[in-house]
Design an enzyme around this catalytic site. Structure first.
Site, short mmCIF file in Angstrom:
data_model
loop_
_atom_site.label_atom_id
_atom_site.label_comp_id
_atom_site.label_asym_id
_atom_site.label_seq_id
_atom_site.Cartn_x
_atom_site.Cartn_y
_atom_site.Cartn_z
N THR A 47 -5.73 10.17 -6.30
CA THR A 47 -6.29 9.17 -7.20
C THR A 47 -7.75 8.90 -6.86
O THR A 47 -8.62 8.88 -7.74
CB THR A 47 -5.48 7.87 -7.11
OG1 THR A 47 -4.11 8.13 -7.40
CG2 THR A 47 -6.02 6.83 -8.08
N THR A 48 -8.02 8.70 -5.57
CA THR A 48 -9.38 8.39 -5.12
C THR A 48 -10.31 9.57 -5.32
O THR A 48 -11.53 9.40 -5.45
CB THR A 48 -9.35 7.95 -3.65
OG1 THR A 48 -8.34 6.95 -3.47
CG2 THR A 48 -10.69 7.37 -3.21
N TYR A 110 3.22 7.87 -17.93
CA TYR A 110 3.29 7.74 -19.39
C TYR A 110 4.68 8.08 -19.95
O TYR A 110 5.19 7.36 -20.80
CB TYR A 110 2.22 8.60 -20.09
CG TYR A 110 2.17 8.35 -21.59
CD1 TYR A 110 1.56 7.21 -22.09
CD2 TYR A 110 2.73 9.24 -22.50
CE1 TYR A 110 1.53 6.96 -23.45
CE2 TYR A 110 2.71 9.00 -23.86
CZ TYR A 110 2.11 7.85 -24.33
OH TYR A 110 2.08 7.59 -25.67
N TYR A 136 4.62 10.44 -4.33
CA TYR A 136 3.61 9.39 -4.42
C TYR A 136 4.08 8.37 -5.46
O TYR A 136 4.17 8.67 -6.65
CB TYR A 136 2.27 10.01 -4.81
CG TYR A 136 1.09 9.07 -4.95
CD1 TYR A 136 1.12 7.76 -4.48
CD2 TYR A 136 -0.07 9.52 -5.56
CE1 TYR A 136 0.03 6.92 -4.61
CE2 TYR A 136 -1.18 8.69 -5.69
CZ TYR A 136 -1.11 7.39 -5.22
OH TYR A 136 -2.20 6.57 -5.37
N ARG A 141 -0.21 2.17 -11.57
CA ARG A 141 -0.97 3.15 -12.35
C ARG A 141 -0.09 3.98 -13.28
O ARG A 141 -0.52 4.40 -14.34
CB ARG A 141 -1.72 4.11 -11.40
CG ARG A 141 -2.94 3.49 -10.76
CD ARG A 141 -3.68 4.52 -9.93
NE ARG A 141 -4.89 3.97 -9.33
CZ ARG A 141 -6.11 4.07 -9.86
NH1 ARG A 141 -6.28 4.67 -11.01
NH2 ARG A 141 -7.15 3.54 -9.24
N LYS A 164 4.25 8.54 -0.14
CA LYS A 164 3.15 7.57 -0.10
C LYS A 164 3.61 6.41 -0.97
O LYS A 164 3.67 6.52 -2.19
CB LYS A 164 1.86 8.18 -0.64
CG LYS A 164 0.71 7.17 -0.70
CD LYS A 164 -0.54 7.74 -1.33
CE LYS A 164 -1.63 6.66 -1.43
NZ LYS A 164 -2.87 7.18 -2.10
N ILE A 206 -2.13 6.57 3.90
CA ILE A 206 -3.05 7.41 3.12
C ILE A 206 -4.02 6.44 2.47
O ILE A 206 -3.65 5.67 1.59
CB ILE A 206 -2.30 8.27 2.09
CG1 ILE A 206 -1.38 9.26 2.84
CG2 ILE A 206 -3.26 9.03 1.19
CD1 ILE A 206 -0.52 10.13 1.93
#
Length: 296
Positions: A47-48, A110, A136, A141, A164, A206
């Protein structure tokens, strides 16, 4: 007990950008900055790392560059998630072929998969790759949350080794640890919960925070792992305000701005992520000054 990919501080590293695309010179500088300051693993294209706006070729090139630059000094874990199961498998196979040590696979977003759908999604991928998988879970999100009982089912696959966990729900993480034991290792996905999650059995974090403070994040986790809980907690509390500042806007907008202020030319985030407001930039700068990361 399944293999532990890493213990301690794994950085969810940013992807530096310029007008031509990815800035590999700066990415190399960031990787060296992390390794020199004790980071225990590098997580690429998460993501980052703005994986959602990297082209397939850019993602492949970033992972290849990272694996080559790190050169086995620490584990490299590649983000390979998608809301299309077959596409997630394709990404995973490409990353596996590039020599990564682990695959970070976010829950499908989604689609709103059921818990049964999540199990089938991860099993489909895990059956077809050999590289260990870190699940994850970041429902803020994705709109999709993994329940402890689903983690138990996932933990029974020999190739699904960790999660994570970024739901923010400590109680759920405790239940997951109780159900899965050593068959599923947990990493905190929230920097404000590193010590609480490690108290619940997490192997480390993380981290976004580690982009800016790799040594401090490594120290926080290593102190805990070495039994010095007080020192670890002291660091968690000491850096709380900075961690909060790094999430004053949508990640990775603030952490990229922080790295730019620190002299790493990371550029801007790609649309649809926009620039920080000046007021937020000022607050972030003040936090970096407060902790001595920037000098007046």
């Amino acid at each position: 007990m399944k293999k532990v990919l890493f213990s301690g501080s794994g950085v969810a590293i940013v992807t530096p950008m310029n007008e031509d695309g990815v800035n590999y010179d700066v990415l190399g500088d960031l990787i060296e900055f992390q390794i020199e300051n004790g980071t225990d693993a590098i997580i690429s294209c998460g993501t980052t790392g703005e994986s959602s706006t990297l082209s397939s070729q850019e993602r492949e090139d970033v992972i290849r560059y990272t694996v080559d630059k790190v050169n086995k000094r620490v584990p490299v874990i590649a983000g390979c998630g998608s809301n299309d199961t077959k596409h997630a498998l394709e990404l995973s196979k490409k990353a596996e072929g590039l020599g990564v040590d682990g695959l970070l696979i976010v829950t499908p977003y989604y689609n709103k998969a059921s818990q049964d759908g999540l199990i089938k999604h991860y099993y489909y991928i895990a059956d077809k790759v050999k590289t260990p998988i870190i699940v994850y879970n970041v429902p803020s999100r994705t709109g999709c949350n993994i329940l402890p009982e689903t983690y138990l089912a996932l933990s029974k696959h020999e190739n699904i080794c960790a999660t994570k966990e970024a739901s923010g729900n400590i109680s759920s993480a405790v239940k997951t640890a109780s159900l899965c034991g050593d068959n599923l290792h947990i990493y905190s996905g929230n920097d404000d919960q590193i010590v609480p999650m490690m108290a619940a059995g997490a192997k480390g974090v993380i981290s976004v925070f580690a982009n800016v403070c790799p040594r401090e994040c490594h120290q926080m986790t290593s102190d805990f792992l070495n039994g010095d809980i007080k020192s670890s907690l002291d660091l968690q509390l000491k850096y709380f305000d900075l961690i909060e500042a790094l999430f004053c806007d949508i990640n990775p907008i603030p952490v990229k701005e922080a790295l730019n202020l620190m002299g790493f030319n990371c550029g801007k985030c790609r649309l649809p992520l926009s620039d920080m407001k000046d007021s937020l930039k000022g607050n972030l700068r003040d936090a970096l000054l407060k902790y001595g990361i920037l000098k007046i």
